[in-house]
Design an enzyme around this catalytic site. Structure first.
Site, PDB file in Angstrom:
ATOM      1  N   PHE A 164       0.804  -1.225   0.000  1.00 23.19           N
ATOM      2  CA  PHE A 164       0.000   0.000   0.000  1.00 23.19           C
ATOM      3  C   PHE A 164       0.832   1.268   0.000  1.00 23.19           C
ATOM      4  CE2 PHE A 164       0.875  -0.181   4.565  1.00 23.19           C
ATOM      5  CZ  PHE A 164       1.065   1.151   4.873  1.00 23.19           C
ATOM      6  N   LYS A 188      -1.480  -6.947  -9.293  1.00 21.07           N
ATOM      7  CA  LYS A 188      -2.437  -7.057  -8.176  1.00 21.07           C
ATOM      8  C   LYS A 188      -1.988  -6.028  -7.142  1.00 21.07           C
ATOM      9  CE  LYS A 188      -3.100  -8.334  -4.439  1.00 21.07           C
ATOM     10  NZ  LYS A 188      -3.441  -7.447  -3.277  1.00 21.07           N
ATOM     11  N   GLU A 191      -4.928  -4.052  -1.705  1.00 22.60           N
ATOM     12  CA  GLU A 191      -6.377  -3.871  -1.530  1.00 22.60           C
ATOM     13  C   GLU A 191      -6.689  -2.657  -0.662  1.00 22.60           C
ATOM     14  OE1 GLU A 191      -4.369  -6.116  -0.402  1.00 22.60           O
ATOM     15  OE2 GLU A 191      -5.003  -7.091   1.459  1.00 22.60           O
ATOM     16  N   SER A 241       5.483  -7.011   3.054  1.00 20.60           N
ATOM     17  CA  SER A 241       6.093  -7.356   4.340  1.00 20.60           C
ATOM     18  C   SER A 241       6.872  -8.675   4.249  1.00 20.60           C
ATOM     19  CB  SER A 241       5.002  -7.464   5.405  1.00 20.60           C
ATOM     20  OG  SER A 241       4.090  -8.465   5.036  1.00 20.60           O
ATOM     21  N   CYS A 296       9.905   1.366   3.330  1.00 19.32           N
ATOM     22  CA  CYS A 296      10.869   0.289   3.580  1.00 19.32           C
ATOM     23  C   CYS A 296      12.260   0.868   3.799  1.00 19.32           C
ATOM     24  CB  CYS A 296      10.875  -0.701   2.426  1.00 19.32           C
ATOM     25  SG  CYS A 296      11.604  -0.046   0.933  1.00 19.32           S
ATOM     26  N   GLU A 395       9.827  -4.269  12.707  1.00 20.61           N
ATOM     27  CA  GLU A 395       9.379  -3.187  11.821  1.00 20.61           C
ATOM     28  C   GLU A 395       8.064  -2.627  12.348  1.00 20.61           C
ATOM     29  OE1 GLU A 395       8.066  -4.149   7.751  1.00 20.61           O
ATOM     30  OE2 GLU A 395       9.126  -2.344   7.100  1.00 20.61           O
TER      31      GLU A 395
HETATM   32  P1  NAD Z   1       1.677  -6.616   2.998  1.00 19.43           P
HETATM   33  O1  NAD Z   1       2.687  -7.682   3.042  1.00 19.43           O
HETATM   34  O2  NAD Z   1       0.590  -6.627   4.006  1.00 19.43           O
HETATM   35  O3  NAD Z   1       0.929  -6.625   1.567  1.00 19.43           O
HETATM   36  C1  NAD Z   1       1.661  -6.639   0.352  1.00 19.43           C
HETATM   37  C2  NAD Z   1       0.878  -7.414  -0.700  1.00 19.43           C
HETATM   38  O4  NAD Z   1       0.836  -8.784  -0.330  1.00 19.43           O
HETATM   39  C3  NAD Z   1      -0.575  -6.951  -0.836  1.00 19.43           C
HETATM   40  O5  NAD Z   1      -0.898  -6.902  -2.203  1.00 19.43           O
HETATM   41  C4  NAD Z   1      -1.371  -8.002  -0.073  1.00 19.43           C
HETATM   42  O6  NAD Z   1      -2.643  -8.210  -0.630  1.00 19.43           O
HETATM   43  C5  NAD Z   1      -0.497  -9.254  -0.191  1.00 19.43           C
HETATM   44  N1  NAD Z   1      -0.514 -10.111   1.002  1.00 19.43           N
HETATM   45  C6  NAD Z   1      -0.294  -9.701   2.280  1.00 19.43           C
HETATM   46  N2  NAD Z   1      -0.332 -10.772   3.124  1.00 19.43           N
HETATM   47  C7  NAD Z   1      -0.567 -11.858   2.358  1.00 19.43           C
HETATM   48  C8  NAD Z   1      -0.732 -13.256   2.657  1.00 19.43           C
HETATM   49  N3  NAD Z   1      -0.640 -13.722   3.896  1.00 19.43           N
HETATM   50  N4  NAD Z   1      -0.985 -14.092   1.632  1.00 19.43           N
HETATM   51  C9  NAD Z   1      -1.080 -13.625   0.371  1.00 19.43           C
HETATM   52  N5  NAD Z   1      -0.946 -12.310   0.037  1.00 19.43           N
HETATM   53  C10 NAD Z   1      -0.685 -11.439   1.017  1.00 19.43           C
HETATM   54  O7  NAD Z   1       2.458  -5.237   3.008  1.00 19.43           O
HETATM   55  P2  NAD Z   1       1.855  -3.768   3.164  1.00 19.43           P
HETATM   56  O8  NAD Z   1       1.402  -3.582   4.573  1.00 19.43           O
HETATM   57  O9  NAD Z   1       0.903  -3.480   2.060  1.00 19.43           O
HETATM   58  O10 NAD Z   1       3.165  -2.888   2.884  1.00 19.43           O
HETATM   59  C11 NAD Z   1       4.122  -2.602   3.869  1.00 19.43           C
HETATM   60  C12 NAD Z   1       5.275  -3.588   3.831  1.00 19.43           C
HETATM   61  O11 NAD Z   1       5.902  -3.564   2.548  1.00 19.43           O
HETATM   62  C13 NAD Z   1       6.367  -3.202   4.830  1.00 19.43           C
HETATM   63  O12 NAD Z   1       6.843  -4.363   5.446  1.00 19.43           O
HETATM   64  C14 NAD Z   1       7.434  -2.561   3.952  1.00 19.43           C
HETATM   65  O13 NAD Z   1       8.734  -2.601   4.487  1.00 19.43           O
HETATM   66  C15 NAD Z   1       7.310  -3.402   2.723  1.00 19.43           C
HETATM   67  N6  NAD Z   1       7.892  -2.727   1.557  1.00 19.43           N
HETATM   68  C16 NAD Z   1       9.097  -3.178   1.120  1.00 19.43           C
HETATM   69  C17 NAD Z   1       9.729  -2.542   0.049  1.00 19.43           C
HETATM   70  C18 NAD Z   1      11.081  -3.010  -0.430  1.00 19.43           C
HETATM   71  O14 NAD Z   1      11.522  -2.579  -1.485  1.00 19.43           O
HETATM   72  N7  NAD Z   1      11.777  -3.871   0.298  1.00 19.43           N
HETATM   73  C19 NAD Z   1       9.100  -1.451  -0.581  1.00 19.43           C
HETATM   74  C20 NAD Z   1       7.857  -1.033  -0.107  1.00 19.43           C
HETATM   75  C21 NAD Z   1       7.265  -1.684   0.974  1.00 19.43           C
END
Ligand code: NAD
Length: 495
Positions: A164, A188, A191, A241, A296, A395
Site C-alpha cells: 500500500f 495485483k 487492496e 512485508s 521500507c 518493523e
Molecule cells: P503486505 O505484506 O501486508 O501486503 C503486500 C501485498 O501482499 C498486498 O498486495 C497483499 O494483498 C499481499 N498479502 C499480504 N499478506 C498476504 C498473505 N498472507 N498471503 C497472500 N498475500 C498477502 O504489506 P503492506 O502492509 O501493504 O506494505 C508494507 C510492507 O511492505 C512493509 O513491510 C514494507 O517494508 C514493505 N515494503 C518493502 C519494500 C522493499 O523494497 N523492500 C518497498 C515497499 C514496501
C-alpha cells in the site's frame, strides 16, 4: 452510502467481478469512503491470465523499439496527469501533496529506465569461440569456425503483487520493464489503496498498450494465492512485508515460477561525532518521519557513536516537535496520517511495548497537536533502546524512532548487523576512513553516506539483504531486465 466495487482492468476493458468479500477503504485523514475492492474474485485472475496469454505471442514478436514507443507516450501522459494521480494518492493513502508528487515522479523515472530496453535487453556474441575440424571442407586453415551468442527473451505472462505504501511507484518497478522486454503482465495492487494503481494502469491503455498486455486485478490473500498457483503465470514480482514475502517466495517457487520478493525492514542510521550536525539531524528526521514512517527505507533506528548523542538527541527532539501533523492535502502539513486504523492501533501498541521494555519516551506522538479524527499519530522518539528490545528489532512501520548508543563504530556496526533485516543502513560522518569501514562491514543491500534515504534511482537495482529480500535478482537497474528475461544460448557452425 456505500460506493460500488471498483473495477478490474482486463483485456483493455474495465470489468466488474465481485467475489464474496470486499474491503471498504476510507480516506485516513477524514474517514470518508473512497472505494471498495473485491477481495476474492479469483475469476478475475483467470480472465486476466487468459487475456495476457492471448496477447503474448504478438507482443513478444513486436520489435522492442516499437514496444517502448508506448512507454514514451505513457511517460508524457503521466507528466500531464501527475497532479491527478498525486491527488488520488493523498486521498486514499494519506501522503502529503509533496510526498505524493515525489512518489509519482519516482515512478516516471522507472518508465524512463524501461525505455532503455533496446540497449538493456541486448545479449552478447563471441565469434570464433572454437574451431571444429570434423568437417574441415570450407576453411583453408583447416577448421570451421564456431560462434556463440546469448540472447535475452521474455519469460511469458508475469504478475506483480504490491504493497500500500507507494501505490503508483512500486507497480512501476515491475510492469514497465516486463512489457518493454516483451512479456505481458497482471498487476495485483494493495487492496488498501487500489485506486491510484487503477488510474495509472488506465493511462497506460490510453498510451496505446494493446489489450491484454497490462491487466489489473484487485484482491487480497485468496487472489494472491490464486496467482501463485496459476499454471499460466511464469514469474512473480512481490513487494510487501517479510511474512507475506516468505510465503510468496516459497509458494511461487513450489509452483515452478521465477520469483523476486522485496520485503520488510528495520533500518539504522549511524551518527559519528564528527558528522555535520545539521545534515545529520535533517537526514535522520526525514528518514524516520517522512511518509509517516511507512517506508521500507525508513531509518527507524539511530545509533549515536560516542558523544554525538549530546547534540543529536536534543536536536532531533526539537525538530520533531515542529513537525506539523495533519491532512496530507493541506499545504502546511509536514506529516500526514497513517494509512488505516489497523496501522494506527499497531503503532499505539508499539509505543506501549517500548514503555514496558524500559525505553525512555522523549516524545510521545499520541500527545502531538493533530486532528482528533483520522488515523493520526505524531513523531515519537524513544531513547536508551537496545538491540534486544522489540521496538529496536521489529518493523513498526510508523513514525517511531528508536535511539541506541554505542561507544565505537565497531560496536555500532555490530548493533546494526544483529538485525535480521538488511534493507538499508546510513552513516553520517566527515571521515572517509570511517565511511569506508562502514561500507565494508555493515550487512545491508543499500547504503547511504551522509544521505538519510538512500533510495537508488531507477537505473540502479533496488533491494536489500537478509530478511528484506528473497530471490536472486533485485528490482530495477539491470537486474530488473534480467529478471523479466531468460537467457538463450546459441552455438553456430556453418559448413
Ligand atoms: P503486505 O505484506 O501486508 O501486503 C503486500 C501485498 O501482499 C498486498 O498486495 C497483499 O494483498 C499481499 N498479502 C499480504 N499478506 C498476504 C498473505 N498472507 N498471503 C497472500 N498475500 C498477502 O504489506 P503492506 O502492509 O501493504 O506494505 C508494507 C510492507 O511492505 C512493509 O513491510 C514494507 O517494508 C514493505 N515494503 C518493502 C519494500 C522493499 O523494497 N523492500 C518497498 C515497499 C514496501
Amino acid at each position: 452510502m456505500s460506493i460500488s466495487t471498483i473495477p478490474h482492468l482486463i483485456d483493455g476493458q474495465l470489468k466488474s467481478l465481485d467475489g464474496s468479500e470486499t474491503r471498504q477503504n476510507v480516506n485516513p485523514a477524514t474517514g470518508s469512503e473512497v472505494g471498495s475492492a473485491a477481495l476474492d474474485a479469483t475469476e478475475a485472475v483467470d480472465q486476466a491470465v487468459a487475456a495476457a496469454a492471448r496477447a503474448f505471442p504478438d507482443w513478444s514478436k513486436t520489435p522492442v523499439g516499437d514496444r517502448v514507443q508506448h512507454l514514451f507516450r505513457y511517460k508524457m501522459l503521466l507528466e500531464e496527469h501527475i497532479q491527478e494521480l498525486a491527488d488520488i494518492v493523498v486521498e486514499e493513502h494519506g501522503k502529503t501533496k509533496g510526498e505524493a508528487i515525489g512518489s509519482v515522479r519516482r515512478g516516471i523515472d522507472c518508465i524512463e529506465h524501461a525505455c532503455g530496453a533496446p540497449v538493456l535487453m541486448q545479449g552478447r556474441t563471441l565469434p570464433q569461440i572454437a574451431v571444429s575440424s570434423t568437417f574441415c571442407r570450407s576453411e583453408d586453415e583447416g577448421g570451421v569456425g564456431i560462434d556463440s551468442a546469448v540472447d535475452r527473451v521474455p519469460v511469458g505472462v508475469c504478475a506483480g503483487i504490491t504493497p500500500f505504501n507507494f501505490p503508483v511507484m512500486v507497480p512501476m518497478w515491475m510492469w514497465p520493464m516486463a512489457v518493454a522486454t516483451g512479456n505481458t503482465f497482471i498487476l495485483k495492487p494493495s487492496e488498501k489503496d487500489p485506486l491510484s494503481a487503477l488510474r495509472a494502469t488506465e493511462l497506460a491503455q490510453e498510451a496505446g498498450l494493446p489489450p491484454g498486455v497490462l491487466n489489473l486485478v484487485h484482491g487480497g490473500h485468496d487472489v494472491v494465492n490464486h496467482l501463485l498457483a496459476h499454471p499460466g503465470i511464469a514469474a512473480i514480482s512481490f513487494v510487501g512485508s517479510t511474512g507475506a514475502g516468505e510465503h510468496v517466495y516459497r509458494s511461487a517457487a513450489a509452483h515452478g515460477k521465477r520469483v523476486q520478493c522485496m520485503c520488510g525492514a528495520k533500518n539504522h542510521s549511524i551518527i559519528m561525532p564528527d558528522a555535520n550536525q545539521g545534515a545529520a539531524i535533517d537526514g535522520v528526521l526525514g528518514s524516520a518521519f517522512g511518509n509517516t514512517g511507512q517506508r521500507c527505507l525508513a531509518g527507524s533506528v539511530v545509533v549515536c557513536v560516542g558523544d554525538s548523542a549530546d547534540w543529536l538527541v536534543p536536536g532531533l527532539v526539537d525538530a520533531a516537535k515542529k513537525i506539523n501533523v495533519g491532512p496530507g492535502k493541506e499545504a502546511k502539513t509536514d506529516m500526514g496520517p497513517l494509512q488505516d486504523a489497523d496501522s494506527l492501533s499497531r503503532v499505539h501498541d508499539y509505543i506501549e511495548v517500548g514503555i514496558q521494555e524500559g525505553g525512555a519516551l522523549l516524545l510521545d506522538g499520541r500527545q502531538a497537536s493533530m486532528p482528533s479524527q483520522g488515523c493520526f499519530v505524531g513523531p515519537t522518539i524513544f531513547d536508551n533502546v537496545t538491540p534486544d528490545m522489540r521496538i529496536g528489532q521489529e518493523e513498526i512501520f510508523g513514525p517511531v524512532l528508536s535511539i541506541m548508543r554505542a561507544k565505537s563504530l565497531d560496536e555500532a556496526v555490530a548493533m546494526v548487523n544483529r538485525s535480521e533485516y538488511g534493507n538499508m543502513a546510513v552513516m553520517f560522518t566527515n571521515s572517509g576512513h570511517a565511511a569506508r569501514k562502514f561500507e565494508n562491514t555493515v550487512q545491508s543491500g543499500m547504503l547511504g553516506i551522509n544521505v538519510g534515504v538512500p533510495a537508488p534511482m531507477a537505473a540502479f537495482p533496488f533491494a536489500g539483504w537478509g530478511k528484506s529480500f528473497f530471490g536472486d535478482l533485485h528490482t530495477n537497474g539491470e537486474d530488473g531486465f534480467r529478471f523479466f528475461t531468460k537467457s538463450r544460448v546459441t552455438v553456430r557452425r556453418w559448413l
